[in-house]
Motif scaffolding. Structure first.
Motif, PDB file in Angstrom:
ATOM      1  N   ALA A  21       2.401  -0.816  -9.991  1.00 52.60           N
ATOM      2  CA  ALA A  21       1.243  -0.229 -10.653  1.00 52.60           C
ATOM      3  C   ALA A  21       0.097  -0.120  -9.655  1.00 52.60           C
ATOM      4  O   ALA A  21      -0.169  -1.044  -8.882  1.00 52.60           O
ATOM      5  CB  ALA A  21       0.820  -1.079 -11.844  1.00 52.60           C
ATOM      6  N   CYS A  22      -0.581   1.034  -9.677  1.00 53.15           N
ATOM      7  CA  CYS A  22      -1.728   1.269  -8.801  1.00 53.15           C
ATOM      8  C   CYS A  22      -2.883   0.387  -9.268  1.00 53.15           C
ATOM      9  O   CYS A  22      -3.203   0.354 -10.460  1.00 53.15           O
ATOM     10  CB  CYS A  22      -2.122   2.751  -8.852  1.00 53.15           C
ATOM     11  SG  CYS A  22      -3.618   3.135  -7.919  1.00 53.15           S
ATOM     12  N   THR A  23      -3.511  -0.309  -8.329  1.00 56.99           N
ATOM     13  CA  THR A  23      -4.636  -1.166  -8.697  1.00 56.99           C
ATOM     14  C   THR A  23      -5.907  -0.355  -8.926  1.00 56.99           C
ATOM     15  O   THR A  23      -6.851  -0.853  -9.515  1.00 56.99           O
ATOM     16  CB  THR A  23      -4.896  -2.226  -7.611  1.00 56.99           C
ATOM     17  OG1 THR A  23      -5.127  -1.561  -6.367  1.00 56.99           O
ATOM     18  CG2 THR A  23      -3.722  -3.180  -7.477  1.00 56.99           C
ATOM     19  N   GLY A  24      -5.907   0.921  -8.499  1.00 58.78           N
ATOM     20  CA  GLY A  24      -7.084   1.764  -8.697  1.00 58.78           C
ATOM     21  C   GLY A  24      -7.115   2.427 -10.061  1.00 58.78           C
ATOM     22  O   GLY A  24      -8.100   2.344 -10.785  1.00 58.78           O
ATOM     23  N   CYS A  25      -6.022   3.086 -10.439  1.00 56.14           N
ATOM     24  CA  CYS A  25      -6.019   3.851 -11.688  1.00 56.14           C
ATOM     25  C   CYS A  25      -4.983   3.367 -12.701  1.00 56.14           C
ATOM     26  O   CYS A  25      -4.987   3.784 -13.844  1.00 56.14           O
ATOM     27  CB  CYS A  25      -5.765   5.331 -11.389  1.00 56.14           C
ATOM     28  SG  CYS A  25      -4.111   5.677 -10.762  1.00 56.14           S
ATOM     29  N   GLY A  26      -4.045   2.514 -12.281  1.00 56.94           N
ATOM     30  CA  GLY A  26      -3.029   1.989 -13.185  1.00 56.94           C
ATOM     31  C   GLY A  26      -1.774   2.836 -13.279  1.00 56.94           C
ATOM     32  O   GLY A  26      -0.903   2.554 -14.093  1.00 56.94           O
ATOM     33  N   ALA A  27      -1.677   3.897 -12.465  1.00 56.20           N
ATOM     34  CA  ALA A  27      -0.480   4.746 -12.486  1.00 56.20           C
ATOM     35  C   ALA A  27       0.750   3.927 -12.127  1.00 56.20           C
ATOM     36  O   ALA A  27       0.705   3.047 -11.270  1.00 56.20           O
ATOM     37  CB  ALA A  27      -0.626   5.905 -11.506  1.00 56.20           C
ATOM     38  N   ALA A  28       1.849   4.210 -12.807  1.00 57.44           N
ATOM     39  CA  ALA A  28       3.088   3.470 -12.572  1.00 57.44           C
ATOM     40  C   ALA A  28       3.985   4.226 -11.612  1.00 57.44           C
ATOM     41  O   ALA A  28       4.044   5.450 -11.621  1.00 57.44           O
ATOM     42  CB  ALA A  28       3.816   3.244 -13.882  1.00 57.44           C
ATOM     43  N   GLU A  51       0.842  -1.187   0.000  1.00 55.52           N
ATOM     44  CA  GLU A  51       0.000   0.000   0.000  1.00 55.52           C
ATOM     45  C   GLU A  51       0.878   1.238   0.000  1.00 55.52           C
ATOM     46  O   GLU A  51       1.765   1.382   0.839  1.00 55.52           O
ATOM     47  CB  GLU A  51      -0.920  -0.004   1.214  1.00 55.52           C
ATOM     48  CG  GLU A  51      -1.999  -1.062   1.134  1.00 55.52           C
ATOM     49  CD  GLU A  51      -2.961  -1.010   2.305  1.00 55.52           C
ATOM     50  OE1 GLU A  51      -2.666  -0.319   3.297  1.00 55.52           O
ATOM     51  OE2 GLU A  51      -4.005  -1.659   2.227  1.00 55.52           O
ATOM     52  N   LEU A  52       0.620   2.134  -0.965  1.00 46.94           N
ATOM     53  CA  LEU A  52       1.361   3.380  -1.094  1.00 46.94           C
ATOM     54  C   LEU A  52       0.376   4.498  -1.406  1.00 46.94           C
ATOM     55  O   LEU A  52      -0.756   4.252  -1.812  1.00 46.94           O
ATOM     56  CB  LEU A  52       2.389   3.287  -2.228  1.00 46.94           C
ATOM     57  CG  LEU A  52       3.477   2.233  -2.099  1.00 46.94           C
ATOM     58  CD1 LEU A  52       4.243   2.125  -3.407  1.00 46.94           C
ATOM     59  CD2 LEU A  52       4.411   2.605  -0.963  1.00 46.94           C
ATOM     60  N   TYR A  53       0.827   5.744  -1.248  1.00 46.77           N
ATOM     61  CA  TYR A  53       0.002   6.888  -1.603  1.00 46.77           C
ATOM     62  C   TYR A  53       0.044   7.070  -3.122  1.00 46.77           C
ATOM     63  O   TYR A  53       1.114   7.097  -3.720  1.00 46.77           O
ATOM     64  CB  TYR A  53       0.504   8.157  -0.907  1.00 46.77           C
ATOM     65  CG  TYR A  53      -0.345   9.360  -1.216  1.00 46.77           C
ATOM     66  CD1 TYR A  53      -1.517   9.597  -0.497  1.00 46.77           C
ATOM     67  CD2 TYR A  53      -0.010  10.245  -2.232  1.00 46.77           C
ATOM     68  CE1 TYR A  53      -2.315  10.683  -0.785  1.00 46.77           C
ATOM     69  CE2 TYR A  53      -0.802  11.332  -2.523  1.00 46.77           C
ATOM     70  CZ  TYR A  53      -1.959  11.551  -1.791  1.00 46.77           C
ATOM     71  OH  TYR A  53      -2.753  12.633  -2.084  1.00 46.77           O
ATOM     72  N   CYS A  54      -1.116   7.222  -3.737  1.00 49.36           N
ATOM     73  CA  CYS A  54      -1.215   7.452  -5.172  1.00 49.36           C
ATOM     74  C   CYS A  54      -1.655   8.898  -5.402  1.00 49.36           C
ATOM     75  O   CYS A  54      -2.691   9.329  -4.871  1.00 49.36           O
ATOM     76  CB  CYS A  54      -2.225   6.492  -5.805  1.00 49.36           C
ATOM     77  SG  CYS A  54      -2.458   6.777  -7.588  1.00 49.36           S
ATOM     78  N   ASP A  55      -0.862   9.651  -6.176  1.00 43.69           N
ATOM     79  CA  ASP A  55      -1.187  11.044  -6.463  1.00 43.69           C
ATOM     80  C   ASP A  55      -2.456  11.167  -7.304  1.00 43.69           C
ATOM     81  O   ASP A  55      -3.202  12.131  -7.161  1.00 43.69           O
ATOM     82  CB  ASP A  55      -0.032  11.724  -7.199  1.00 43.69           C
ATOM     83  CG  ASP A  55       1.163  11.950  -6.295  1.00 43.69           C
ATOM     84  OD1 ASP A  55       0.972  12.109  -5.081  1.00 43.69           O
ATOM     85  OD2 ASP A  55       2.295  11.979  -6.812  1.00 43.69           O
ATOM     86  N   ILE A  56      -2.706  10.220  -8.185  1.00 45.97           N
ATOM     87  CA  ILE A  56      -3.880  10.271  -9.050  1.00 45.97           C
ATOM     88  C   ILE A  56      -5.150   9.963  -8.259  1.00 45.97           C
ATOM     89  O   ILE A  56      -6.143  10.680  -8.344  1.00 45.97           O
ATOM     90  CB  ILE A  56      -3.743   9.283 -10.235  1.00 45.97           C
ATOM     91  CG1 ILE A  56      -2.420   9.494 -10.988  1.00 45.97           C
ATOM     92  CG2 ILE A  56      -4.943   9.367 -11.164  1.00 45.97           C
ATOM     93  CD1 ILE A  56      -2.261  10.853 -11.618  1.00 45.97           C
ATOM     94  N   CYS A  57      -5.108   8.903  -7.467  1.00 43.14           N
ATOM     95  CA  CYS A  57      -6.270   8.512  -6.656  1.00 43.14           C
ATOM     96  C   CYS A  57      -6.418   9.380  -5.404  1.00 43.14           C
ATOM     97  O   CYS A  57      -7.457   9.360  -4.760  1.00 43.14           O
ATOM     98  CB  CYS A  57      -6.150   7.044  -6.239  1.00 43.14           C
ATOM     99  SG  CYS A  57      -6.181   5.884  -7.624  1.00 43.14           S
ATOM    100  N   GLU A  58      -5.363  10.112  -5.052  1.00 46.79           N
ATOM    101  CA  GLU A  58      -5.317  10.988  -3.871  1.00 46.79           C
ATOM    102  C   GLU A  58      -5.621  10.237  -2.576  1.00 46.79           C
ATOM    103  O   GLU A  58      -6.412  10.670  -1.748  1.00 46.79           O
ATOM    104  CB  GLU A  58      -6.259  12.176  -4.046  1.00 46.79           C
ATOM    105  CG  GLU A  58      -5.875  13.069  -5.205  1.00 46.79           C
ATOM    106  CD  GLU A  58      -6.796  14.261  -5.364  1.00 46.79           C
ATOM    107  OE1 GLU A  58      -7.910  14.256  -4.793  1.00 46.79           O
ATOM    108  OE2 GLU A  58      -6.400  15.204  -6.071  1.00 46.79           O
ATOM    109  N   GLY A  59      -4.961   9.112  -2.401  1.00 47.52           N
ATOM    110  CA  GLY A  59      -5.126   8.328  -1.191  1.00 47.52           C
ATOM    111  C   GLY A  59      -4.204   7.128  -1.199  1.00 47.52           C
ATOM    112  O   GLY A  59      -3.473   6.871  -2.156  1.00 47.52           O
TER     113      GLY A  59
END
Length: 68
Positions: free
Chosen positions: A34-41, A5-13
């Motif tokens: 890769a973020c499982t929410g939005c796919g950001a790398a 679990e990491l902070y995602c700038d795109i998902c903002e959480g």
């Protein structure tokens, strides 16, 4: 695949990130996530950094001037 679990700038959480299939042969130690929410790398830099240094050659200092 490893997950964390990491902070995602795109998902903002804080979101679950997973290691996608690595074609470079890193396996579970792959630095790509890769973020499982939005796919950001995200790239996790776990290597060492070697800095360039100046040469050790001594440069003579200018002579000090004295008042006459």
């Amino acid at each position: 695949m490893s997950d964390r679990e990491l902070y995602c700038d795109i998902c903002e959480g804080v979101v679950l990130f997973e290691t996608p299939h690595c074609g470079d042969g890193h396996g579970a130690d792959c630095p790509e996530l890769a973020c499982t929410g939005c796919g950001a790398a995200v790239l996790i830099a776990a290597g060492t950094l070697r800095l360039a240094t100046r040469s050790r050659r001594r440069v003579p200092r200018p002579a000090h001037r004295h008042a006459a």
